[in-house]
Design an enzyme around this catalytic site. Structure first.
Site, PDB file in Angstrom:
ATOM      1  CB  SER A   1      -0.939   0.004   1.214  1.00  0.00           C
ATOM      2  OG  SER A   1      -0.210  -0.237   2.411  1.00  0.00           O
TER       3      SER A   1
ATOM      4  CG  ASP B   1       2.489  -6.643   1.235  1.00  0.00           C
ATOM      5  OD1 ASP B   1       2.157  -7.774   1.642  1.00  0.00           O
ATOM      6  OD2 ASP B   1       1.746  -5.647   1.314  1.00  0.00           O
TER       7      ASP B   1
ATOM      8  CD  GLU C   1      -7.361  -5.772   1.848  1.00  0.00           C
ATOM      9  OE1 GLU C   1      -6.234  -6.297   1.777  1.00  0.00           O
ATOM     10  OE2 GLU C   1      -7.615  -4.613   1.434  1.00  0.00           O
TER      11      GLU C   1
END
Ligand code: KIV
Length: 271
Positions: free
Chosen positions: A52, A90, A189
């Site tokens: 993100s 990530d 999520e």
């Protein structure tokens, strides 16, 4: 005494013990040294160097453009700040899908060049070869199911996933598979709360939810959302603890006014 308060350094084993003791796990995203110092000082258990960063730090519309080099830059800044939290990074889009050798190479670069403690990959059965290969190198893997933003062009929207029976069943199967492969935790999520509860009760490894209700073993948010730095992003699952965009804007406006009016610097603020 809670496990969480006793530990000097959070490890994947600590997280699993927290699940066993029904202690909630806290995770937040971090991308830079200064913010990571604050998160670690506050006592968050896991700092996720999320892709993100592509949206929050670089202003891209999706997580797809961020590169492995950029993730390593963010991760090494976070690692330098952290004394206690587990740092998970990530694997960015394109660095692991469809090629387990590439997945291992990307992971080794992250671990060697940033000093992070674990990696996170999005997906289930389709990426199992990559997960297996990373695990055989001794690197802990966090899974990520439900809304997986690297697949946004397949989904078409960022709405809730796995409302339909077939997708919910695949998610349950994938969660089971990730646990069997050896993932130490799984992010869920934007899925229905009942499904997240079901996954959580079936697994021995912790689940960490974002938009997945109260019955996961832990929660994660994007720090810039929680602090209100990302001004216009207001999904239902988000609780904002500050409105920092407005507070910072007001402070900067005051500074501009003080310089223009010659109020700053004053005599005490000069040599
Ligand atoms: O990249 C990220 O910030 C994430 C969280 C939303 C779980 O993957």
């Amino acid at each position: 005494m809670s496990i969480n308060k006793e530990v000097k350094r959070v490890t994947t084993h600590v997280l699993q013990a927290m699940k066993a003791q029904q202690e909630k796990i806290t995770m937040l995203t971090g991308y830079d040294y200064s913010m990571a110092r604050i998160l670690d000082a506050a006592g968050v258990d896991v700092i996720l160097v999320g892709d993100s960063a592509s949206n929050v730090m670089a202003g891209h519309e999706t997580t797809l453009p961020i590169t492995l080099d950029q993730m390593i830059y963010h991760a090494s800044s976070v690692v330098r700040a952290v004394k206690r939290a587990l740092v998970v990074v990530d694997l960015p889009f394109g660095s692991y899908q469809g090629n387990s050798k590439a997945a291992l190479d990307s992971t080794i670069r992250i671990m060697k060049e940033s000093g992070a403690h674990a990696v996170k990959l999005e997906g289930g059965a389709e990426i199992q070869e990559s997960i297996k290969r990373i695990l055989t190198a001794g690197v802990p893997v966090m899974g990520h199911l439900g809304l997986t933003p690297q697949s946004i062009y397949k989904f078409g929207t960022y709405t809730v996933r796995a409302r339909e029976e077939a997708e919910a069943q695949k998610l349950l199967d994938d969660a089971q598979l990730l646990e069997e492969l050896g993932c130490f935790a799984i992010v869920l999520e934007k899925i229905p709360a009942d499904l997240a509860r079901e996954v959580t009760s079936r697994l021995h490894v912790p689940t960490i939810g974002i938009g997945a209700g109260a019955n996961t073993d832990g929660q994660v948010l994007v720090t810039h959302d929680l602090l209100g730095i990302t001004k216009d992003f207001k999904p239902r699952f988000l609780r904002r603890y500050l409105e920092l965009f407005d507070l910072i804007q007001a402070a900067v406006e005051q500074y501009i006014q003080d310089v223009r009016s010659r109020d700053f610097p004053n005599e005490q603020e000069q040599y």
